[in-house]
Enzyme design. Structure first.
Site, PDB file in Angstrom:
ATOM      1  N   THR A 164       0.841  -1.211   0.000  1.00 60.99           N
ATOM      2  CA  THR A 164       0.000   0.000   0.000  1.00 60.99           C
ATOM      3  C   THR A 164       0.871   1.254   0.000  1.00 60.99           C
ATOM      4  OG1 THR A 164      -1.734  -1.162   1.208  1.00 60.99           O
ATOM      5  CG2 THR A 164      -1.799   1.241   1.291  1.00 60.99           C
ATOM      6  N   GLN A 176       0.937  -8.596  -6.795  1.00 59.93           N
ATOM      7  CA  GLN A 176       0.597 -10.017  -6.949  1.00 59.93           C
ATOM      8  C   GLN A 176       1.477 -10.744  -7.973  1.00 59.93           C
ATOM      9  OE1 GLN A 176      -1.444 -11.869  -5.155  1.00 59.93           O
ATOM     10  NE2 GLN A 176      -2.473 -10.282  -3.968  1.00 59.93           N
ATOM     11  N   HIS A 200       5.084 -10.039   2.197  1.00 62.26           N
ATOM     12  CA  HIS A 200       4.222 -11.055   2.827  1.00 62.26           C
ATOM     13  C   HIS A 200       3.388 -11.845   1.817  1.00 62.26           C
ATOM     14  CE1 HIS A 200       0.266  -8.862   2.766  1.00 62.26           C
ATOM     15  NE2 HIS A 200       1.057  -7.819   2.623  1.00 62.26           N
ATOM     16  N   CYS A 239      -8.622  -6.995   2.377  1.00 62.03           N
ATOM     17  CA  CYS A 239      -8.797  -5.629   2.877  1.00 62.03           C
ATOM     18  C   CYS A 239     -10.252  -5.207   2.890  1.00 62.03           C
ATOM     19  CB  CYS A 239      -8.025  -4.633   2.011  1.00 62.03           C
ATOM     20  SG  CYS A 239      -6.393  -5.187   1.647  1.00 62.03           S
TER      21      CYS A 239
HETATM   22  N1  PLP Z   1      -2.033  -4.272  -4.245  1.00 63.89           N
HETATM   23  C1  PLP Z   1      -2.467  -5.515  -4.429  1.00 63.89           C
HETATM   24  C2  PLP Z   1      -2.744  -5.991  -5.814  1.00 63.89           C
HETATM   25  C3  PLP Z   1      -2.667  -6.380  -3.351  1.00 63.89           C
HETATM   26  O1  PLP Z   1      -3.107  -7.622  -3.536  1.00 63.89           O
HETATM   27  C4  PLP Z   1      -2.371  -5.887  -2.046  1.00 63.89           C
HETATM   28  C5  PLP Z   1      -2.609  -6.732  -0.862  1.00 63.89           C
HETATM   29  O2  PLP Z   1      -3.669  -7.313  -0.713  1.00 63.89           O
HETATM   30  C6  PLP Z   1      -1.906  -4.579  -1.920  1.00 63.89           C
HETATM   31  C7  PLP Z   1      -1.739  -3.799  -3.028  1.00 63.89           C
HETATM   32  C8  PLP Z   1      -1.593  -4.006  -0.580  1.00 63.89           C
HETATM   33  O3  PLP Z   1      -0.483  -4.624  -0.036  1.00 63.89           O
HETATM   34  P1  PLP Z   1      -0.197  -4.516   1.550  1.00 63.89           P
HETATM   35  O4  PLP Z   1      -1.263  -5.289   2.234  1.00 63.89           O
HETATM   36  O5  PLP Z   1       1.165  -5.087   1.727  1.00 63.89           O
HETATM   37  O6  PLP Z   1      -0.266  -3.082   1.897  1.00 63.89           O
END
Ligand code: PLP
Length: 381
Positions: free
Chosen positions: A71, A179, A201, A327
């Site tokens: 993010t 991804q 992660h 999320c």
């Molecule tokens: N972008 C995509 C395509 C994701 O799948 C995710 C996580 O679910 C994120 C961004 C956000 O990553 P993070 O949870 O490490 O902030």
């Protein structure tokens, strides 16, 4: 039985990653900014990790900025494009991850940025003709932000083609590669991206660490203000333990890429064909089969009182998976991605099975049996 089919949300730490982090935790505790030997040792590890991580993506070390997560890397790219590069228009889609979508909405409101959304079809594929029309329409400074792979339905964009289009219209290109990093060989320069993102992660690395790729043609100013870490862009003592974990996770992903890909694709294919042969046209396989993540299988089941509790019932049997993005799990409006591609999205309950190297055929079989028992389908005469 405890079965984890939610690797697109996050993954279990690899034991070798834990070892690498433990070693760093124990023996490499200096502050990389300190000038004494403890600091120099930490700095050396930090820059070795950066250099080797950059090399996986055909990038130079200075193009890699460590962040706390995917993010942050996505936010940083969009903020940098608008606030530092003078972008006044963003072209994106309605099916991006919220790390991008919400940031675009937020920054557009603050800075009067025009936002155009490219059409996507029912498979989640971006309409490249429409993208070109939008690019042609104006010579405003533009950022195109299109995710490399959709985290809910798995659809991949033809990234090189998009990169070439952006180049010919002199637009900046940000791609959320969260991804695809570690699952595909990626060369950011060849892909034509100015910005990309990674979260450790998602590939058996630790939470709390990722990176932003920022092409060397761009020299962003401070995003977090304080000391001069990360070349002045992101102040704060570096998360060296996390960085060692990310480094190890990437090294394992890329050295075992073909073997893991074969194993995971095999499980996905097996699950898909078994589901299709049992449930037939009662279910819908979401996404684009020819251009998809091999880690994600998104399937929609008919929406009814019984099936609306499917995730819960599977959980009761020890099977963990999501309807879409983790999320959004707390939100009650369902998946914005499914709503973005299907006009009749509410007729379906989407389940996202996302696999990793640790999953087995026995787990898929157990899940298939559970689904056959739990899913209510219309009986056709
Ligand atoms: N972008 C995509 C395509 C994701 O799948 C995710 C996580 O679910 C994120 C961004 C956000 O990553 P993070 O949870 O490490 O902030």
């Amino acid at each position: 039985m405890a079965i984890y089919f939610d690797s697109a949300a996050t993954t279990q730490l690899d034991d070798k990653v834990i070892e690498a982090m433990y070693e760093c935790m124990k023996d490499n505790y200096g502050n990389p900014s300190s000038t004494h030997s403890f600091g120099r040792k930490a700095k050396n590890t930090l820059e070795t990790c950066r250099r080797e991580i950059a090399a996986y993506f055909g990038a130079s070390p200075s193009e890699i900025t460590f962040t706390s997560c995917g993010t942050e890397a996505d936010n940083l790219a969009i903020k940098c494009a608008v606030e530092e590069l003078g972008v006044t228009r963003i072209i994106s889609t309605e099916i991006e991850h919220k790390a991008v979508l919400s940031m675009i909405k937020n920054i557009a409101a603050i800075h009067s940025v025009e936002v155009n959304y490219v059409n996507v079809n029912e498979d989640g594929q971006v309409d490249l003709n429409h993208l070109e029309e939008l690019l042609e329409k104006s010579d405003q400074k533009t950022l195109v932000s299109l995710m490399h792979a959709n985290n809910e339905i798995g659809t991949l964009i033809p990234i090189k083609k998009v990169g070439d289009l952006c180049k010919s219209y002199k637009a900046y290109f940000h791609s959320d590669t969260v991804q695809t990093v570690g699952h595909f060989p990626l060369n950011f320069e060849e892909m034509g991206v100015h910005f990309a993102a990674c979260a450790a992660h998602k590939i058996h690395g630790p939470k709390g660490i990722g990176f932003a790729y920022i092409n060397k043609s761009i020299t962003p100013k401070s995003m977090i203000i304080g000391g001069g870490q990360e070349r002045g862009l992101r102040a704060g003592t570096e998360n060296l333990i996390g960085i060692c974990g990310l480094h190890k996770a990437l090294s394992l992903s890329y050295s075992n890429l073909e073997t893991d890909k074969k194993h995971i694709s095999g499980l996905r294919e097996y699950m898909k064909s078994e589901l299709t042969s049992y449930f037939g046209d009662q279910i819908r396989i979401n996404g684009c089969e020819e251009n998809s993540l091999y880690t994600v299988l998104s399937v929609s089941f008919p929406n009814n009182d019984n099936n609306s509790l499917l995730l819960f019932k599977l959980d009761m049997k020890g099977i963990g998976l999501s309807g879409g993005s983790a999320c959004n799990s707390g939100a009650d409006q369902g998946s914005h991605v499914i709503r973005g591609i299907y006009p009749n999205a509410s007729d379906y309950i989407p389940l996202r099975f996302s696999f990793c190297k640790n999953n087995t055929k026995e787990e898929v079989d157990f899940c298939l049996e559970a689904l056959k028992e739990l899913v209510e389908i219309k009986v056709t005469a």
